[in-house]
Design an enzyme around this catalytic site. Structure first.
Site, PDB file in Angstrom:
ATOM      1  N   ASN A   9       6.375   7.945  61.813  1.00 31.33           N
ATOM      2  CA  ASN A   9       6.515   6.988  60.713  1.00 31.33           C
ATOM      3  C   ASN A   9       5.356   7.229  59.744  1.00 31.33           C
ATOM      4  OD1 ASN A   9       6.689   4.816  59.025  1.00 31.33           O
ATOM      5  ND2 ASN A   9       6.348   3.251  60.603  1.00 31.33           N
ATOM      6  N   LYS A  11       4.871   5.929  56.955  1.00 33.17           N
ATOM      7  CA  LYS A  11       4.516   4.715  56.196  1.00 33.17           C
ATOM      8  C   LYS A  11       4.355   5.055  54.711  1.00 33.17           C
ATOM      9  CE  LYS A  11       2.680   2.816  60.439  1.00 33.17           C
ATOM     10  NZ  LYS A  11       1.741   1.918  61.118  1.00 33.17           N
ATOM     11  N   HIS A  93       9.949  -3.288  61.580  1.00 36.16           N
ATOM     12  CA  HIS A  93       8.565  -2.848  61.798  1.00 36.16           C
ATOM     13  C   HIS A  93       7.611  -4.019  61.573  1.00 36.16           C
ATOM     14  CE1 HIS A  93       4.757  -0.794  61.437  1.00 36.16           C
ATOM     15  NE2 HIS A  93       5.317   0.170  62.133  1.00 36.16           N
ATOM     16  N   GLU A  95       4.849  -4.255  60.138  1.00 40.84           N
ATOM     17  CA  GLU A  95       4.301  -4.382  58.784  1.00 40.84           C
ATOM     18  C   GLU A  95       5.285  -5.092  57.860  1.00 40.84           C
ATOM     19  OE1 GLU A  95       3.273  -0.262  58.620  1.00 40.84           O
ATOM     20  OE2 GLU A  95       1.717  -0.677  60.113  1.00 40.84           O
ATOM     21  N   GLU A 163       6.118  -1.978  69.830  1.00 42.13           N
ATOM     22  CA  GLU A 163       4.863  -1.717  69.128  1.00 42.13           C
ATOM     23  C   GLU A 163       4.025  -2.995  69.090  1.00 42.13           C
ATOM     24  OE1 GLU A 163       5.254   1.823  66.308  1.00 42.13           O
ATOM     25  OE2 GLU A 163       6.084   0.154  65.191  1.00 42.13           O
ATOM     26  N   GLY A 169      -2.451   1.020  64.251  1.00 47.20           N
ATOM     27  CA  GLY A 169      -3.464   1.403  63.261  1.00 47.20           C
ATOM     28  C   GLY A 169      -4.873   0.968  63.617  1.00 47.20           C
ATOM     29  N   SER A 209      -1.188   3.381  67.898  1.00 50.57           N
ATOM     30  CA  SER A 209      -2.350   4.246  68.159  1.00 50.57           C
ATOM     31  C   SER A 209      -2.078   5.377  69.153  1.00 50.57           C
ATOM     32  CB  SER A 209      -3.564   3.410  68.599  1.00 50.57           C
ATOM     33  OG  SER A 209      -3.971   2.554  67.544  1.00 50.57           O
TER      34      SER A 209
HETATM   35  P1  13P Z   1      -0.264   4.027  64.366  1.00 50.00           P
HETATM   36  O1  13P Z   1       0.211   5.180  65.228  1.00 50.00           O
HETATM   37  O2  13P Z   1      -0.950   4.488  63.127  1.00 50.00           O
HETATM   38  O3  13P Z   1      -1.022   3.022  65.167  1.00 50.00           O
HETATM   39  O4  13P Z   1       1.068   3.294  63.847  1.00 50.00           O
HETATM   40  C1  13P Z   1       2.069   2.993  64.766  1.00 50.00           C
HETATM   41  C2  13P Z   1       3.267   2.526  64.045  1.00 50.00           C
HETATM   42  O5  13P Z   1       3.263   1.471  63.437  1.00 50.00           O
HETATM   43  C3  13P Z   1       4.454   3.379  64.042  1.00 50.00           C
HETATM   44  O6  13P Z   1       5.552   2.733  63.495  1.00 50.00           O
END
Ligand code: 13P
Length: 247
Positions: A9, A11, A93, A95, A163, A169, A209
């Site tokens: 992803n 983002k 997601h 976010e 997640e 992140g 992560s």
């Molecule tokens: P990170 O791997 O940067 O922690 O993000 C995970 C994520 O949100 C994948 O959708």
């Protein structure tokens, strides 16, 4: 259960130049064949990525509209994603839930529409740190899961991504035991509320992560069927290491 599945992803990251480099690294990477590999670029680069990937990596949208396109400024429809060659869309997601404010019902509508139109859905669930600390991890995950289960036409084309929000992140990856515990609970929920068949065939992947150094231990867990990778998916060689952590 099911074929190992690794999604990248990206983002809201990248430029034409950085994405040209990333795709070229992915094209030259040696990827285990027994893994489904999907990347999810920002919408504006989807065409560039689908046109320049030379291997078997599939492409996913990071979001989609709840229905047919039309007068919905700023939205992207499922039909448009399919038109440009996407096979998947990431929905729910954290976010989008916690920063943009999407709720279970809205996410459920998107999932039902996308699946009905033949797009695969990477359905994300996961608890906040305060919910984990209050002992509500399973409750939160089950509620998010139920919102999908209540509306989707079938589970043939869904991958569940667990997640935990506190792991996204932050560099604070869930331990293999923490992840495995939730994956087992999710699978049990599918078994009790849907069917044995859905529970055994649905892939439950972990995100938060994940990197080239911690993926192997996580991948060994019986109920971890792959990963959804954020930051580390922006580096071709590291993403390949994660794909190749399949056991
Ligand atoms: P990170 O791997 O940067 O922690 O993000 C995970 C994520 O949100 C994948 O959708």
């Amino acid at each position: 259960s099911g074929k190992f599945f690794v999604g990248g992803n990206w983002k809201c990251n990248g430029t034409k130049d950085s994405i040209t480099k990333l795709v070229s690294d992915l094209n030259s990477a040696k990827l285990e064949t027994d893994v489904d590999v999907v990347v999810s670029p920002p919408f504006v680069y989807l065409d560039q990525v689908t046109a320049s990937l030379t291997g078997r990596i599939e492409v996913s949208g990071q979001n989609s509209w709840i229905g047919k396109g039309g007068a919905f400024t700023g939205e992207i429809s499922v039909e448009q994603l399919k038109d440009i060659g996407c096979k998947w869309v990431i929905l729910g997601h954290s976010e989008r839930r916690h920063i943009i404010g999407e709720d279970d019902q809205f996410i459920g509508k998107k999932a039902a529409y996308a699946l009905n139109e033949g797009l695969g859905v990477i359905a994300c669930i996961g608890e906040l740190l305060e919910e984990r600390e209050a002992g509500k991890t399973f409750d939160v995950c089950f509620q998010q899961l139920k919102a999908f289960a209540d509306v989707v036409p079938s589970w043939d084309n869904i991958v569940i991504a667990y997640e935990p929000v506190w792991a996204i992140g932050t560099g604070k990856v869930a331990t293999p035991q923490q992840a495995q515990e939730v994956h087992v609970a999710v699978r049990d929920w599918l078994k009790k509320n849907l069917s044995e068949e859905v529970a055994s065939k649905t892939r439950i992947i972990y995100g938060g992560s994940v990197n080239g150094s911690n993926c192997a231990e996580l991948a060994k867990q019986e109920d971890i069927d792959g990963f959804l990778v954020g930051g580390a998916s922006l580096k071709g060689p590291e993403f390949a290491t994660i794909v190749n952590s399949v056991t």
